[in-house]
Design a protein around this motif. Sequence first.
Motif, PDB file in Angstrom:
ATOM      1  N   ARG A 160      -0.707  -6.199  10.747  1.00 47.86           N
ATOM      2  CA  ARG A 160      -0.151  -4.910  10.371  1.00 47.86           C
ATOM      3  C   ARG A 160       0.611  -5.020   9.049  1.00 47.86           C
ATOM      4  N   PRO A 161       0.272  -4.199   8.055  1.00 50.65           N
ATOM      5  CA  PRO A 161       1.044  -4.199   6.809  1.00 50.65           C
ATOM      6  C   PRO A 161       2.414  -3.564   7.047  1.00 50.65           C
ATOM      7  N   PHE A 162       3.381  -3.938   6.201  1.00 48.19           N
ATOM      8  CA  PHE A 162       4.728  -3.391   6.338  1.00 48.19           C
ATOM      9  C   PHE A 162       5.432  -3.372   4.980  1.00 48.19           C
ATOM     10  N   VAL A 163       6.467  -2.549   4.896  1.00 50.50           N
ATOM     11  CA  VAL A 163       7.428  -2.563   3.797  1.00 50.50           C
ATOM     12  C   VAL A 163       8.800  -2.717   4.451  1.00 50.50           C
ATOM     13  N   GLU A 164       9.724  -3.354   3.726  1.00 53.98           N
ATOM     14  CA  GLU A 164      11.044  -3.604   4.303  1.00 53.98           C
ATOM     15  C   GLU A 164      12.126  -3.455   3.241  1.00 53.98           C
ATOM     16  N   ARG A 203      17.497  -6.618  -0.597  1.00 54.21           N
ATOM     17  CA  ARG A 203      16.078  -6.986  -0.635  1.00 54.21           C
ATOM     18  C   ARG A 203      15.202  -5.758  -0.466  1.00 54.21           C
ATOM     19  N   ILE A 204      14.029  -5.875  -1.052  1.00 56.16           N
ATOM     20  CA  ILE A 204      12.942  -4.941  -0.809  1.00 56.16           C
ATOM     21  C   ILE A 204      11.675  -5.793  -0.821  1.00 56.16           C
ATOM     22  N   GLY A 205      10.771  -5.530   0.092  1.00 61.20           N
ATOM     23  CA  GLY A 205       9.592  -6.383   0.170  1.00 61.20           C
ATOM     24  C   GLY A 205       8.436  -5.707   0.873  1.00 61.20           C
ATOM     25  N   PHE A 206       7.337  -6.430   0.933  1.00 63.32           N
ATOM     26  CA  PHE A 206       6.154  -5.964   1.647  1.00 63.32           C
ATOM     27  C   PHE A 206       5.377  -7.174   2.133  1.00 63.32           C
ATOM     28  N   GLY A 207       4.493  -6.932   3.090  1.00 70.29           N
ATOM     29  CA  GLY A 207       3.692  -8.035   3.602  1.00 70.29           C
ATOM     30  C   GLY A 207       2.767  -7.585   4.704  1.00 70.29           C
ATOM     31  N   VAL A 208       2.315  -8.566   5.462  1.00 71.17           N
ATOM     32  CA  VAL A 208       1.441  -8.341   6.604  1.00 71.17           C
ATOM     33  C   VAL A 208       1.913  -9.271   7.719  1.00 71.17           C
ATOM     34  N   LYS A 209       1.847  -8.768   8.971  1.00 72.36           N
ATOM     35  CA  LYS A 209       2.401  -9.537  10.088  1.00 72.36           C
ATOM     36  C   LYS A 209       1.563  -9.333  11.339  1.00 72.36           C
ATOM     37  N   SER A 210       1.384 -10.425  12.086  1.00 69.29           N
ATOM     38  CA  SER A 210       0.760 -10.348  13.403  1.00 69.29           C
ATOM     39  C   SER A 210       1.849 -10.641  14.432  1.00 69.29           C
ATOM     40  N   ASP A 211       1.452 -10.806  15.689  1.00 70.09           N
ATOM     41  CA  ASP A 211       2.436 -11.146  16.723  1.00 70.09           C
ATOM     42  C   ASP A 211       2.953 -12.574  16.571  1.00 70.09           C
TER      43      ASP A 211
END
Length: 180
Positions: free
Chosen positions: A107-111, A138-146
Amino acid sequence: MNKKISVLFLVFFLISSHSAIAQDSGRYLVFDIGQSSSNMARGHSEFDVYRMGVQKEFKRTFWQGDSAQLSGYWEGSFNYWNADGGNEYALALSPVFVLSFGEGEYRPFVEAGVGLAIMSDDVIGGRRMGSSWQFEDRIGFGVKSDRVGFHYRYMHYSNGDIEKPNQGIDAHVIGMTYHF
């Protein structure tokens, strides 16, 4: 720098192999590497940034849509900076809000988040910080699984002009998280 990166990844894999049988704890190990930005006009050189930390997910979701959700986590971190041949350290604690998308395996995300940090010195890489107490933004983005995630973060450290001078640190890091 390659030797330090190798050591970080070795530690990561030793810990991750030990935690492979862990239950769903909502905790993640965090490993970041990167560099600060330079400003030669001010005499600020680049330096290497290394971060290790632990994330603990919030116990609630703030918003749930059809294909997105707003949640977050707490992150406590230990920061090591090799600045001008000296070793500088910081401890930080930050709440981070995460907007994630989709329901697939990755799942892509922004933080984004703002927390507090205490540094080992108030002069780091030629930057006069004004005090050892700083805000960690901080500001960031990425992709994450379980189980695992990959991210990019822009990080900024400053004291918000509470103390003068306040030259601040900007850093760009890439990293990974691992569920344990």
